[in-house]
Design a protein around this motif. Structure first.
Motif, mmCIF file in Angstrom:
data_model
loop_
_atom_site.group_PDB
_atom_site.id
_atom_site.type_symbol
_atom_site.label_atom_id
_atom_site.label_comp_id
_atom_site.label_asym_id
_atom_site.label_seq_id
_atom_site.Cartn_x
_atom_site.Cartn_y
_atom_site.Cartn_z
ATOM 1 N N ARG A 98 9.120 11.334 1.345
ATOM 2 C CA ARG A 98 10.011 10.310 1.952
ATOM 3 C C ARG A 98 9.225 9.210 1.951
ATOM 4 N NH1 ARG A 98 13.076 12.729 6.905
ATOM 5 N NH2 ARG A 98 11.095 12.442 7.935
ATOM 6 N N TYR A 99 9.773 8.088 1.716
ATOM 7 C CA TYR A 99 9.119 6.687 1.944
ATOM 8 C C TYR A 99 8.592 6.381 3.289
ATOM 9 C CZ TYR A 99 10.304 5.047 -2.686
ATOM 10 O OH TYR A 99 10.471 4.798 -3.914
ATOM 11 N N ARG A 100 9.080 6.862 4.364
ATOM 12 C CA ARG A 100 8.940 6.986 5.663
ATOM 13 C C ARG A 100 7.697 7.525 5.845
ATOM 14 N NH1 ARG A 100 13.964 9.637 8.996
ATOM 15 N NH2 ARG A 100 14.948 8.379 7.304
ATOM 16 N N ASP A 101 7.465 8.976 5.400
ATOM 17 C CA ASP A 101 6.303 9.351 5.433
ATOM 18 C C ASP A 101 5.395 8.672 4.786
ATOM 19 O OD1 ASP A 101 7.368 11.775 6.959
ATOM 20 O OD2 ASP A 101 8.335 12.664 5.231
ATOM 21 N N THR A 102 5.500 8.287 3.669
ATOM 22 C CA THR A 102 4.409 7.492 2.727
ATOM 23 C C THR A 102 3.937 6.251 3.534
ATOM 24 O OG1 THR A 102 5.701 8.181 0.789
ATOM 25 C CG2 THR A 102 3.924 6.528 0.678
ATOM 26 N N GLU A 151 0.824 -1.215 -0.070
ATOM 27 C CA GLU A 151 0.001 -0.083 -0.139
ATOM 28 C C GLU A 151 0.778 1.268 0.103
ATOM 29 O OE1 GLU A 151 -3.406 2.560 0.075
ATOM 30 O OE2 GLU A 151 -3.208 0.298 -0.533
ATOM 31 N N ALA A 152 2.011 1.248 0.811
ATOM 32 C CA ALA A 152 2.991 2.355 0.708
ATOM 33 C C ALA A 152 3.626 2.666 -0.352
ATOM 34 C CB ALA A 152 3.922 2.080 1.896
ATOM 35 N N PHE A 153 3.986 1.535 -1.099
ATOM 36 C CA PHE A 153 4.510 1.733 -2.549
ATOM 37 C C PHE A 153 3.614 2.032 -3.411
ATOM 38 C CE2 PHE A 153 8.182 -1.034 -0.850
ATOM 39 C CZ PHE A 153 9.233 -0.389 -1.643
ATOM 40 N N ILE A 154 2.466 1.686 -3.378
ATOM 41 C CA ILE A 154 1.430 2.096 -4.432
ATOM 42 C C ILE A 154 0.908 3.643 -4.279
ATOM 43 C CG2 ILE A 154 -0.978 1.854 -5.269
ATOM 44 C CD1 ILE A 154 -0.612 -1.093 -4.293
ATOM 45 N N LEU A 155 0.702 4.273 -2.893
ATOM 46 C CA LEU A 155 0.643 5.636 -2.562
ATOM 47 C C LEU A 155 1.824 6.296 -2.872
ATOM 48 C CD1 LEU A 155 -1.172 7.639 -1.511
ATOM 49 C CD2 LEU A 155 -0.215 7.174 0.881
ATOM 50 N N HIS A 156 2.963 5.732 -2.823
ATOM 51 C CA HIS A 156 4.203 6.690 -3.208
ATOM 52 C C HIS A 156 4.327 7.024 -4.531
ATOM 53 C CE1 HIS A 156 8.233 8.330 -1.921
ATOM 54 N NE2 HIS A 156 8.442 8.072 -3.049
ATOM 55 N N ALA A 157 3.996 5.644 -5.608
ATOM 56 C CA ALA A 157 3.935 5.980 -6.743
ATOM 57 C C ALA A 157 2.769 6.943 -7.411
ATOM 58 C CB ALA A 157 3.609 4.458 -7.495
ATOM 59 N N SER A 158 1.607 6.912 -6.613
ATOM 60 C CA SER A 158 0.605 7.934 -6.792
ATOM 61 C C SER A 158 1.123 9.399 -6.662
ATOM 62 C CB SER A 158 -0.494 7.470 -6.059
ATOM 63 O OG SER A 158 -1.489 8.299 -6.379
ATOM 64 N N VAL A 159 1.683 9.479 -5.703
ATOM 65 C CA VAL A 159 2.298 10.767 -5.377
ATOM 66 C C VAL A 159 3.056 11.279 -6.272
ATOM 67 C CG1 VAL A 159 3.299 12.241 -3.501
ATOM 68 C CG2 VAL A 159 1.656 10.720 -2.878
ATOM 69 N N SER A 160 4.059 10.286 -6.964
ATOM 70 C CA SER A 160 5.055 10.713 -7.710
ATOM 71 C C SER A 160 4.507 10.887 -9.209
ATOM 72 C CB SER A 160 5.790 9.598 -7.765
ATOM 73 O OG SER A 160 6.632 9.149 -6.638
ATOM 74 N N GLU A 178 12.718 18.132 4.033
ATOM 75 C CA GLU A 178 13.382 18.134 2.741
ATOM 76 C C GLU A 178 12.967 16.934 2.156
ATOM 77 O OE1 GLU A 178 15.521 20.307 1.291
ATOM 78 O OE2 GLU A 178 15.024 21.509 2.958
ATOM 79 N N PRO A 179 12.570 17.056 0.800
ATOM 80 C CA PRO A 179 12.095 15.847 0.040
ATOM 81 C C PRO A 179 13.322 14.790 -0.278
ATOM 82 C CG PRO A 179 12.545 17.695 -1.630
ATOM 83 C CD PRO A 179 12.615 18.293 -0.157
ATOM 84 N N GLN A 180 12.746 13.600 -0.278
ATOM 85 C CA GLN A 180 13.755 12.667 -0.632
ATOM 86 C C GLN A 180 13.611 12.189 -1.971
ATOM 87 O OE1 GLN A 180 13.900 9.091 2.071
ATOM 88 N NE2 GLN A 180 14.367 7.721 0.403
ATOM 89 N N GLU A 181 14.322 11.603 -2.681
ATOM 90 C CA GLU A 181 14.298 11.706 -4.348
ATOM 91 C C GLU A 181 13.701 10.459 -4.387
ATOM 92 O OE1 GLU A 181 15.090 13.143 -7.108
ATOM 93 O OE2 GLU A 181 15.922 14.548 -5.883
ATOM 94 N N ASN A 182 12.594 10.296 -5.269
ATOM 95 C CA ASN A 182 11.719 9.083 -5.504
ATOM 96 C C ASN A 182 12.452 8.175 -6.465
ATOM 97 O OD1 ASN A 182 9.116 10.098 -4.430
ATOM 98 N ND2 ASN A 182 9.180 11.477 -5.684
#
Length: 344
Positions: A73-77, A57-66, A337-341
């Motif tokens: 950041r992945y930890r925030d996702t 779910e976190a990876f999917i949401l991260h991809a959606s935000v991207s 600070e953003p982490q690179e996707n």
């Protein structure tokens, strides 16, 4: 000070929900006896399935935000994911998850529009994934389940119809904004005539705003077809892990596993039938659906224990873990600070 009070109230609310279910629904003694009877290694595997479900779910949401011109950041996702899991469990029809996720995403620097659109995209992909999963299950297992389970066809027709209609409506809104507005405005006016909707003009303005926002988010989807495809594949894996939980429970009882696909199909039917029940955690409907489907596999004297274990994994565990991630949800805005996707 105010944010600390709100955060404390969230923790207390979650504890009350947990204790209420434990004492009045499942019983503390019953929960304790379950762990004395079952194989703990298989139960640990069931817990791992839930963790993998959250990770997907976190990876999917991260991809959606991207998909948007913003970063997390992945930890925030992952924290956003667990906040959603927590509020989905404690609110009717899982209605509290996305608003709280959007609030937290905005708090860490993601614009409200981006956050809402990213969550909408994720919801679209989930509905399409669940519908595809369900179609496969019904093609191969409908006749078998319908022959064995009284009332199965009504349960599944309802669940499948609701999920399919939701998925189709989302696609209609995405592709044909004008037509979607006419349909939804017409339904809203009908509900107003039946005195089920008040302040009609305000509701119609909200309809137009939501359709416009959703349509804009959908246009972004069409620009990231490969990313959306990857999200869909991850959703199918995510659902697979979720439907594996009853299998792990089954194995923890030392029972011989005859058909993995059939049990996963049963788990899919339970999810299909109960995901729109308007109670926190689909209380009552989820247990009934599980009972109807999994009585085909579990001995009658172990079925109630299996239901309890399944609820521990799919309801209690998300609340417990989500409570930890939600403990500081409210407060001042945090800009990080953003982490690179990673490109998907």
């Amino acid at each position: 000070m105010k944010s600390k009070i709100i955060n404390t109230a969230i923790i207390l609310l979650s504890i009350v929900v947990l204790l209420g279910y434990m004492f009045f629904v499942d019983g503390v003694d019953n929960i304790a006896s379950v762990f004395l009877k079952a194989n703990l290694w298989w139960l640990a595997a069931g817990a791992c399935c839930m963790v993998l479900y959250w990770v997907c779910e976190a990876f999917i949401l991260h991809a959606s935000v991207s998909c948007f011109d913003t970063h997390m950041r992945y930890r925030d996702t992952f924290k956003t994911t667990m906040i959603g899991q927590f509020f989905n469990c404690v609110t009717p029809s899982s209605t509290g998850g996305q608003p709280m996720q959007a609030y937290y995403m905005n708090r860490i620097g993601v614009g409200v529009g981006y956050a809402t659109s990213a969550l909408l995209i994720r919801f679209i992909v989930y509905q399409i994934g669940l519908t595809l999963f369900s179609i496969v299950v019904l093609i191969f297992k409908y006749q078998e389940f319908a022959a064995e389970i009284s009332g199965f066809k009504y349960l599944i027709i309802f669940g499948f119809t609701v999920n399919t209609v939701v998925a189709i409506m989302l696609l209609i809104v995405g592709f044909t904004k004008t037509f979607a507005k006419k349909v939804i405005r017409g339904l809203t006016k009908l509900l107003a005539k039946l005195h089920l909707v008040k302040r009609l003009e305000k509701r119609l303005e909200q309809v137009d705003k939501e359709v416009d926002s959703f349509h804009e988010g959908f246009q972004i989807i069409k620009k990231h077809k490969m990313r959306i495809f990857v999200m869909l594949i991850l959703t199918l894996f995510q659902l697979f892990f979720f439907f594996l939980v009853p299998v792990m429970i089954y194995c923890s009882f030392g029972l011989p596993l005859s058909s993995l696909f059939t049990m996963i199909a049963a788990g899919s039917c339970v999810q299909m039938a109960s995901c729109f029940i308007p109670l926190p955690g689909a209380a009552g409907g989820a247990e009934l659906s599980f009972f109807m489907l999994f009585k085909l596999f579990f001995p009658s004297d172990q079925l109630s224990t299996a239901i309890l274990l399944w609820r521990l994994f799919t309801f209690y565990l998300p609340i417990l873990v989500g409570m930890v991630f939600s403990r500081d949800l409210f407060g001042k805005k945090i800009i990080r600070e953003p982490q690179e996707n990673l490109e998907l």
